[in-house]
Structure formats: C-alpha cells, structure tokens
Design an enzyme around this catalytic site. Structure first.
Site, PDB file in Angstrom:
ATOM      1  CG  ASN A 128      14.573 -33.766   6.049  1.00  0.00           C
ATOM      2  OD1 ASN A 128      13.950 -35.174   5.679  1.00  0.00           O
ATOM      3  ND2 ASN A 128      15.481 -33.419   5.515  1.00  0.00           N
ATOM      4  CD  GLU A 129      18.077 -36.709   5.481  1.00  0.00           C
ATOM      5  OE1 GLU A 129      19.213 -35.705   5.201  1.00  0.00           O
ATOM      6  OE2 GLU A 129      17.992 -37.475   4.482  1.00  0.00           O
ATOM      7  CD  GLU A 170      14.332 -37.724   2.099  1.00  0.00           C
ATOM      8  OE1 GLU A 170      15.398 -37.571   1.554  1.00  0.00           O
ATOM      9  OE2 GLU A 170      13.751 -36.882   2.825  1.00  0.00           O
ATOM     10  CG  HIS A 174      17.911 -34.596  -5.729  1.00  0.00           C
ATOM     11  ND1 HIS A 174      16.976 -35.439  -5.704  1.00  0.00           N
ATOM     12  CD2 HIS A 174      18.807 -34.936  -4.627  1.00  0.00           C
ATOM     13  CE1 HIS A 174      17.386 -36.675  -5.070  1.00  0.00           C
ATOM     14  NE2 HIS A 174      18.362 -36.158  -4.475  1.00  0.00           N
TER      15      HIS A 174
HETATM   16  C1  GAL Z   1      17.940 -35.961   1.958  1.00  0.00           C
HETATM   17  C2  GAL Z   1      17.072 -35.211   2.304  1.00  0.00           C
HETATM   18  C3  GAL Z   1      16.299 -34.322   1.296  1.00  0.00           C
HETATM   19  C4  GAL Z   1      17.181 -33.947  -0.070  1.00  0.00           C
HETATM   20  C5  GAL Z   1      18.025 -35.299  -0.113  1.00  0.00           C
HETATM   21  C6  GAL Z   1      18.756 -35.043  -1.404  1.00  0.00           C
HETATM   22  O1  GAL Z   1      19.218 -36.643   2.630  1.00  0.00           O
HETATM   23  O2  GAL Z   1      16.358 -35.426   3.336  1.00  0.00           O
HETATM   24  O3  GAL Z   1      15.817 -33.056   1.643  1.00  0.00           O
HETATM   25  O4  GAL Z   1      18.129 -32.960   0.409  1.00  0.00           O
HETATM   26  O5  GAL Z   1      18.772 -35.783   0.533  1.00  0.00           O
HETATM   27  O6  GAL Z   1      19.560 -36.198  -1.813  1.00  0.00           O
END
Ligand code: GAL
Length: 669
Positions: free
Chosen positions: A152-153, A312, A363
């Site tokens: 992830n990222e 995302e 979130h």
């Molecule tokens: C992304 C990340 C997610 C979550 C999200 C929150 O960058 O991949 O896991 O943290 O940000 O905005």
C-alpha cells in the site's frame, strides 16, 4: 507495462477498500448486500490484514479470507487482493528490532502505526516475500481474483545500517567508480572528497547544508529500492498465475521518494490514490491534475494511451489543514466522474465501511458510522448506476494538444537546502501551469521527459530544474519539428546530477529561447514584481538578456525596471517562450491561452461557460464530451448529441445542474 484484458473489457469498475477482518461474518453479509445495491463490482481486500493472516511467524490463518473471497465471488463481485506488507505484525517488530526504520536524526521508530519497517532490511524483505508467496499459492487461481494490489502506497525511507549498505551498492552501480561519484557530487567543495567507498554514507543529520548530489541520489536510491521490494513480490505473484494483472497504488505528495513514471513500466495498470487537500475550487483543480498525471504515467509505461485506475478516493470528508471537510452533496460524484473523464477505468473508494476504532476511525466511508441510510450511501448508489451508463466511453482517448513535463527528480532537487530561495517547488509549478490551462478550458497531458510528443503542439517546462542531456535533445527535437515551447524560470539550470550548467541560465535551453539570464532576484513571500500589462510576478524574478528573443512583458519598477520578464523567440516554425517569474493566475491564464492559440490550440469546448470543466474523449469518429459544472447555478452548453446520464437526446444545448455532470455522446461529424 502490459495492460491485461480485464481493464479494457468495456465497463467502468466500482468499489473500494473493504476490511472484513474488522467485522464479524454477519456484517460481511450485510456489506455484500449493500455492495450489490450500490453496483459495486470490485473490492480491495486484505491491505492491512497481515497480523490476521499470519498471527505468528509461519503460522497462517487463511480460512476467513477463503470465506470472504468465496462470498464475494458468489455475489458477482471481483477482488483486488492486496499483499499486506505495509503493516507488519507486532511479532515481526519483536523478532527483528534491527529492521525498524531509523530517521535522518538517528531515531529508531517502533511498532504502533503502519509502514514501520526498513524496506532495505533483509528480514523485512524475506517476511514480505513469505506472506506474498502464501497468498499467491492459495489464491492465484481463485475465481474472484481480478487484480493483485501489492503493498500500500510505497513511500517510506530509512537511514539505518541496512539502508546505508544498500545505498553504497546502488551508488557503485550508478557511478561505476569513486572518481565518478566524487565528480557527480562535486566533492571538491568543502573538502568532501571520498577516498574509500566505506566513507560514503546515507545523508544523516549534519552540521550545516548537506551535499545536493548525495541528497538527490539518496532519493533515487529509495525509489529504486522500493521498486525492487515491489517487483520481487510481483514476480512471485506472476509466477503463480501470469494471467492476473498486478499493480501497486501510488500515493501522491512531495514527501514520496518514488519516481512514479519509472514505476509505470513495472505495473500492469497504473493505480493512484487521490485525496484533494483543498476545499474551494482548488479541490477540482487538484483532481484534474492528479488524473492527468495518472494518465501520463500510464502512457509512459505503455508507450501509448493506456487505462489507469483511481484506486482510492474519499467518499465524503477530506482532510484539509486543521480539520476534516465534509463534501457537499454531489461533490463526490463530480470528483469521481472528473477522474473518469480523464481516463480512469473506474472509481474506487477508501473505504467501504467506517471502522469502529483505530487511527482512522473518523475517515469517511461509503457505509459510515451512521450506517447505510445516509445521503452518502444514496449518492454512492446513484454513482454506481451512472458508471453503468458511461461504459460506452471507455474506448475514448482523452484529447489534448498541450503537454506539461513533470519530473520527480527535479522536484527533489529543488527542495534541497542552499537554493536561492526556500519553498522552490517543481510539482507546485507544474500545478500552477496546469491550473492556468484548466481555467483556460484547455485539456492538458502531463508527461515525463522523453515521452513521445506526437500530437503535442505546445510543450510546457515549469521549473524543470534538472536537464539530462537526453532531456535537452528531446526538447530540441520537439522545437525543430515545429512544436512550440514555453519554459519557466529555473528550468534547465542543472544537469542530471544537480550540477549547474554554466554560461548563464537557463543553461540547457538558452539558445532555443534566445535569452541569457545573468542573475536571479528571488522575491520574498509577500513581495510582488509589477509587470507591464497590469499583472504581477511572485516568488522569483531575473535579469534576462535578449539574445534573439523579443520582450512580450517587462518588469516595472525596481532594479529590473524596463527589462524583459516574459519573452518570445522564433525557431523555424516554432515559437519559444521564456517566463522569468511566476505570473499571477489571470496573467498566467492569458499567457498560456496566447501561447496555445499561437500553436493552434483552442479550449476543449469554447462554448462552455466559466466554471464548467469540459473534457473530450474520442474513439475514431465517435466522441464524448464530459461537462462538470463546478458552479452553484444551472448551466447550459450549446451541443448536439445524446446525454448518457439522463438518456435524453440533446438538440441544441445540454443543461448541467448546479454541481452536476453531463456526458454527451456527440453527434458524429
Ligand atoms: C491512503 C491510504 C489509506 C488511508 C487513506 C486515508 O493514502 O492508502 O490506507 O490511510 O489514505 O486518506
């Protein structure tokens, strides 16, 4: 990059990250029913599930994931299965304290968040390969599997002894000899000459300014090291079933030590996460910029237009400085369709269901703490239906004849201490040029130096500080083939090692631009440089000498009074422009409009009223016009064709609701 069948199968994918490991199985069934109601057909599973999949070293508990994948498959929902390597379990930290990352200040970090590991530590890499192999073996042929999402990222760095040893190996490979490294880093300055490889270290905290060559190479090293961490997982996943496409989701931001363009060659599909950081119209500008970057990276990897995916995005609140901002009704849909307009193969959210606790408990999610009887869930359901109606647009290629060059390494190099001004920002200058074109209604490609420029009438280099010889040749070939060029301050000043190109700025492009810059006059944050014609410059100004170019706009007042600020030169059939300051937004918009017009480029939809974003996609003689109304008024845009979201024919003008979107299948010409 190869694009495997799944992504060009003529539909737009819809879904997001789902974390069933946070919930009892009853909730899984509710979630899947809600996904079906919303039209979801792709969910990402397992991103942070390592401690649930491998609770102790070598002990695997996969039954729950079997059930999740089967449940999704039974309901016609495909899976982007993640490898969970961005969040190692607590047992890993206890067993391998030496694999925990160390900051430049020498502080070792500990378990407690995510992304806490050194990606150069052999123990971490072995553990990551281990869990990826277990997933590959178990699920590579699962019928629900549509895509592997590795990690992830990627984006964490480290300064520990493992990182330092790997950095030395990387430097030997890159420079070949210590002499070459000394030359590239100009170690003759401040007596930094290295006599032995063992003396070369990671750029840790030091007394005063660090060596710029060392800092730049450390960033490049981390990009390559993280890429190796990705490719070794990719290769074992691919070996298990070569038919399944593999990607990793890119995170955007200045802090990310990843050259996404280079990575694009190693993924089957470019996937980006995007979270605007602004509330006002800036969010829409940022959305267009992110989508154009993603499209450019996808093309870079493929050598031709290729699909990419918004992996995302936030279904509701976004983080803005100091708080979360709740998206107004309709804004989530508009942002999502702005990505689709610019080529995304679908819309994915982070996240499906809001967690009951944990660091990101507030979130936003499609299914919020309040459940599914919400405005957001209803909007998400309407969006799912809308995506179904837009499937026919997927073969359409975004039409753009202006390109802006973006180069990760130039961004890193401009951030070094010891520059003539703080806050110099190549991505920020790319965004400023993109914003000016966006406000002019001109669709823009974002490209990597060296990319094919066929179809590009105007190439823009915004503070493209580093100029490798190959980049200079690429720009030269474009101009000599009749392509127009607009270069802004601080472009072409340094070579690929961040060594200054001598003889006057902008070293690499002086002759093409017909100017020679003798000295910089950086401006204070609150300072403005008045320009002829009524505008102002900020951030930067320069003493520009004409060596062939003519003055378009001059400085007014101060030591630069009467001297050129913006110039234009003629090279064969092409016009080349030099911009020695950052013009205010209106001046910049007018300047880029003029430069585009001279290059034969008009707005995408000249009849679109201000505040209505227009993007055209074309496939052969069929075109689709996406119209995004960012205003709070109903807008009418002259057009003929068929509106896909309402299904209504359009005979003279299409009506776009306040904050709404219309997508027109245009009448064939
Ligand atoms: C992304 C990340 C997610 C979550 C999200 C929150 O960058 O991949 O896991 O943290 O940000 O905005």
């Amino acid at each position: 990059m190869t694009t495997k069948g799944l992504w060009i199968d003529g539909r737009l994918r819809y879904g997001g990250d789902w974390n069933p490991e946070q919930w009892p199985p009853e909730v899984w069934h509710d979630d899947v029913a809600l996904m079906r109601a919303a039209g979801v057909d792709l969910v990402t599973v397992g991103v942070f599930a390592w401690s649930r999949l491998e609770p102790a070293p070598g002990r695997y508990t996969l039954d729950w994931l079997d059930r999740v994948l089967d449940l999704l498959h039974d309901n016609g929902i495909q899976v982007a299965l993640a490898t969970p390597t961005a969040s190692p379990p607590p047992w890993f930290t206890s067993a391998h304290p030496g694999a925990m990352p160390v900051t430049a200040d020498g502080v070792r970090l500990h378990h407690g968040s995510r992304d806490t590991y050194c990606a150069a530590a052999p123990a971490y890499r072995a553990a990551a390969r281990g869990i990826a192999q277990v997933l590959a073996t178990r699920y590579a042929h699962h019928p629900a599997l549509a895509l592997w999402r590795v990690h992830n990222e990627y984006g964490t760095t480290c300064h520990c002894a493992h990182a330092e040893a790997a950095f030395r190996r990387w430097l030997r490979e890159r420079h070949g000899s210590l002499d070459a490294l000394n030359d590239a880093w100009v170690t003759s300055f401040w007596g930094q000459h290295y006599a032995d490889w063992a003396q070369v270290g990671a750029p840790r905290a030091t007394q005063y300014l660090a060596n710029p060559g060392q800092l730049l190479d450390f960033r490049r090293f981390w990009s390559d090291t993280l890429l190796c961490a990705y490719t070794e997982q990719r290769d074992l996943l691919r070996a298990a079933n070569p038919a399944v496409p593999i990607t990793t989701n890119y995170v955007l931001g200045d802090w990310v030590p990843v050259d996404h363009a280079r990575w694009a060659r190693e993924v089957d599909l470019v996937a980006v996460d995007h979270y605007p950081s602004r509330v006002d119209g800036g969010a829409e500008e940022q959305t267009a910029l992110a989508a154009d970057l993603a499209r450019g990276w996808a093309r870079h990897g493929a050598g031709r237009p290729a699909p990419w995916l918004l992996m995302e995005s936030a279904p509701n609140q976004i983080h803005v400085p100091g708080r979360m901002h709740t998206k107004e009704p309709g804004r989530m849909t508009r942002h999502s369709l702005a990505h689709v307009a610019r080529g995304s193969a679908g819309v994915m959210f982070f996240q499906w269901r809001a967690p009951a606790g944990g660091a990101e408990r507030f979130h936003s999610a499609v299914v919020s703490h309040a459940g599914a009887d919400t405005r957001v869930f209803r909007e998400a359901t309407r969006l799912g239906a809308a995506l179904g109606r837009l499937a026919e647009t997927t073969p359409g290629r975004v039409q753009a004849a202006v390109a802006i060059a973006y180069d990760a390494a130039s961004g890193w190099a401009l951030r070094h201490p010891g520059m003539p001004r703080d806050g110099l920002d190549h991505p920020g200058e790319v965004a400023a040029a993109h914003r000016a074109l966006w406000h002019a209604g001109i669709t823009t490609d974002l490209i990597t130096p060296g990319d094919p420029l066929d179809g590009c009438r105007l190439l823009v280099l915004p503070a493209l500080y580093l100029a490798a010889d190959a980049t200079v040749d690429w720009v030269r070939r474009h101009v000599h083939a009749g392509g127009h060029l607009l270069v802004t301050w601080l472009s072409g000043v340094a070579d690929t090692h961040a060594r200054i190109r001598l003889g006057g700025y902008p070293g690499a492009y002086r002759d093409l631009l017909g100017v020679r810059v003798e000295e910089f006059h950086p401006l204070a944050d609150d300072e403005r440089a008045p320009l002829t014609g009524g505008g102002t410059g900020r951030i930067w100004s320069e003493t520009v000498h004409l060596t062939g170019a003519e003055t378009v706009t001059g400085y007014l007042g101060g030591v630069l009074d009467g001297r050129p600020a913006i110039t234009r030169h003629r090279v064969g059939d092409a016009h080349t422009w030099y911009v020695s300051t950052r013009p205010d937004q209106d001046t910049y918009r007018r300047l880029l409009t003029d430069a585009a017009r001279l290059a034969g480029v008009e707005a995408t939809c000249p009849a679109a009223p201000p505040g209505v974003e227009a993007v055209r996609r074309r496939d052969g003689d069929q075109s689709w016009l996406f119209l995004l109304n960012h205003t709070d008024r109903t807008q009418r845009v002259p057009a003929t064709g068929h509106e896909l979201l309402t299904g209504e024919p359009v005979t003279d003008a299409v009506t776009v609701a306040p904050g709404g979107v219309a997508v027109l299948r245009e009448a064939r010409r």
